[in-house]
Design a protein around this motif. Sequence first.
Motif, PDB file in Angstrom:
ATOM      1  N   TYR A 159       0.819  -1.212   0.000  1.00  0.00           N
ATOM      2  CA  TYR A 159       0.000   0.000   0.000  1.00  0.00           C
ATOM      3  C   TYR A 159       0.854   1.264   0.000  1.00  0.00           C
ATOM      4  N   THR A 160       1.916   1.264   0.812  1.00  0.00           N
ATOM      5  CA  THR A 160       2.698   2.494   0.921  1.00  0.00           C
ATOM      6  C   THR A 160       3.295   2.868  -0.432  1.00  0.00           C
ATOM      7  N   SER A 161       3.289   4.167  -0.690  1.00  0.00           N
ATOM      8  CA  SER A 161       3.893   4.659  -1.936  1.00  0.00           C
ATOM      9  C   SER A 161       4.921   5.743  -1.632  1.00  0.00           C
ATOM     10  N   TYR A 162       5.409   5.778  -0.373  1.00  0.00           N
ATOM     11  CA  TYR A 162       6.452   6.755  -0.045  1.00  0.00           C
ATOM     12  C   TYR A 162       7.722   6.450  -0.845  1.00  0.00           C
ATOM     13  N   GLN A 163       8.029   5.155  -0.959  1.00  0.00           N
ATOM     14  CA  GLN A 163       9.101   4.693  -1.844  1.00  0.00           C
ATOM     15  C   GLN A 163       8.549   3.602  -2.752  1.00  0.00           C
ATOM     16  N   ASP A 164       9.283   3.279  -3.794  1.00  0.00           N
ATOM     17  CA  ASP A 164       8.936   2.119  -4.626  1.00  0.00           C
ATOM     18  C   ASP A 164       9.524   0.888  -3.948  1.00  0.00           C
ATOM     19  N   CYS A 165       8.702   0.197  -3.170  1.00  0.00           N
ATOM     20  CA  CYS A 165       9.202  -0.914  -2.351  1.00  0.00           C
ATOM     21  C   CYS A 165       9.583  -2.139  -3.173  1.00  0.00           C
ATOM     22  N   ASN A 166       9.201  -2.167  -4.451  1.00  0.00           N
ATOM     23  CA  ASN A 166       9.684  -3.242  -5.316  1.00  0.00           C
ATOM     24  C   ASN A 166      11.202  -3.193  -5.463  1.00  0.00           C
ATOM     25  N   LEU A 167      11.785  -2.037  -5.178  1.00  0.00           N
ATOM     26  CA  LEU A 167      13.233  -1.850  -5.336  1.00  0.00           C
ATOM     27  C   LEU A 167      14.001  -2.051  -4.031  1.00  0.00           C
TER      28      LEU A 167
END
Length: 804
Positions: free
Chosen positions: A513-521
Amino acid sequence: MTNQSSPQIPSCTWSRPIGLGWDKPYTVRYASNVDDGPWHGMPLGGFGAGCIGRSSRGDFNLWHIDGGEHIFKNIPACQFSVFESDGTSSQAYALCTEAPEDSSLQAWQWYSTSKDGVSGTYHALYPRSWFVYEGVYNTQLTCEQFSPIWANNYQETSYPVAVFLWTVRNPTNAPITLSIMLTWQNMVGWFTNALKSPEIRLRDDGSPVYEYQPRLNESKDNFNEFFEDTEYIGCILDRLGIGEAVEEGEGQWCIATRKDPNMEIFHHSRWNPVGTGEDVWESFAQNGSLPNYINKTPAKEDEQIGAALAVRFTVQPGATLQIPFVLTWDFPVTEFAAGIKYDRRYTDFFGNNGKNAWAIASTALQQYQIWQQQIQAWQQPILERADLPDWFKIALFNELYDLTAGGTLWSAASERDPIGQFAVLECLDYRWYESLDVRLYGSFGLLILFPELEKAVIRAFARAIPKSDDRRRVIGYYYTIGAESPMAVRKVAGATPHDLGAPNEHVWEKTNYTSYQDCNLWKDLGSDFVLQVYRDFLLTGADDVQFLADCWNAIVETLNYLKTFDKDGDGIPENSGAPDQTFDDWRLWGVSAYCGGLWLAALEAAIAICDVLMTKGQGTENTQKLLEQKSIYEAWLKQSRPIYEEKLWNGQYYRLDSDSGSDVVMADQLCGQFYARLLGLPDIVGSDRALSALKTIYDACFLKFNHGKFGAANGLKRDGSPENPQATHPLEVWTGINFGLAAFLVQMGMKDEAMNLTKAVVQQIYDNGLQFRTPEAITAVGTFRASTYLRAMAIWGIYLVISH
């Protein structure tokens, strides 16, 4: 009502004089973040059932009835009051030291300090708390408050109930008559979002948020019903028109007590909680009675109604009596996005029609003494340990408050999930569930005390790893630094998700859910997942091979995914310069001590999991596949280990990373080594180097940071000075990271240093108005960030290492 000796309050509790404020409580660092102020008390209610909170001044002010949502507001009509008469004079007070701010209930008298300034003490040791009233009444009055929460209990721990056990002792030479009254406002229908599909927007700190509009004061059609059977008596607070398909926010409240031939019980089923209050107070203040008024008329538009229950009795000289009250609520449905509904766990035992508040209350009045004994039996062995200081025991139990108050979800059982699904928010400001990087330390309490719930969370991550979500979105971090944001896919298949989703969408299914960072990276999440899988297997008996098997495909997929970030082929995935790990304001470049160490430990854990799965016989074909996979991980590990040393060891500690040129000492640089040793895996670095690094961290980040007053800052130069005085995360003291670091110190034989560090953090929390809302971060200027934070339950990691 039973004759009892005085209540046994444990010798170590967090305590505070009733009604005493704070001179300089911590205040929030960013204005857009939640700051309720310091008046937080221990929460009441079962896991995932919704909870309430009552502060040390006596007001009921926390309302986490709607799963994942936060309301902090005193509802003055929800209160205990006590009348006392010795035959010649009498007095009556509502037991909150603050009168309502909205000028309601003006007929009531509010509790205050006696002539010598004493009015009693509030004590808390989760899941129990006590009000000890002194100096105002002639009798000695104690109210113990608790919910039935104890380790390894997967039934009562889910109940939506608060028990209030009153103990009354008469120390005088004459009989004294008392009456205890519980009043409650009918709030059925209030706790749900009026906005069924709220729009997601970016807050000024780059975090995604949505609007929550509870239906406060919308009480039309609410009604109260007086109810009794052969043993119990009370009032059910209900609403007309609740159909077979119960909606979120629909259900009942109930207040009840036990009948007793030696006491009189009075009631009022329909009084005005926003008027002067004289409809209940006039008779109560006169002689401790209520008019026994019964009226089931539903509330009209803009009308509010309350119920009241009073118990009057006489205490003889020297005698002690106990009187139980219970408060229950039955709101069986949690709704995420419109139409996505889950029944709560307690409905497995009471049904899901929203008409069971009386059944829950009857169960509580029948069993509360057994519950009390179960809590004591769980806690007593820890409380009796001479090797643990009292302040540590206080924090150890009280930090578990988050399992009740952290927006907790616990769904009803299903064939796939035989004890339901479970989740706790990262915090109130970052309102998404079970952030995997945070729970690397923050899940130790759940693991030790409720291992099946812990494994349910990890299974949810395992299910999420292969899934993808191609929706594109803006990344909030770039918004905060004034840069143009790249658009990022929400969830890449194979990537370990950061979190299990948020209350406004579909928890457990719509992850990341969080979009503060691109957590896929991110370079830590995949390793975090593998380590938690093996930890949860190993530390819960090492016999649940099915759990490992359930997670194995996800482990293979996510390690393969993470390895794609090893751009130079040296064996270790590189950090990219974007903040791409749990310290998500802190740029790491190249091989980093934090992520690289977790990678090495995760490879070791994956190899160990291969061995278990082969040994426990998964079939010949599977054995061959496992052997192949194991050899891949062994090759990666053999290549990675010397690179980690070569690129990062500087003779004293491990560098932040290989490519930034920073000489900062990172407090959590060897989290991977801590985990490797915790899980009985080979050390990823030599013991001498680990000790050297730990001593450097202790000196630079703790002792030289404001003389050790606050705890260890995340990253400072060797002399204790900041690398960048304007930095955020490096100069913050993260409560859970400090507890994790302390566990590592204990593990390496530095227990005294571990306790010094832990005590500094605990004192900052519990002396400065942060109790029962422990934040992620505190600063040296008395500010905090991200209250009610999941990672602080890492204090159970210290307990685990000390105990093993």
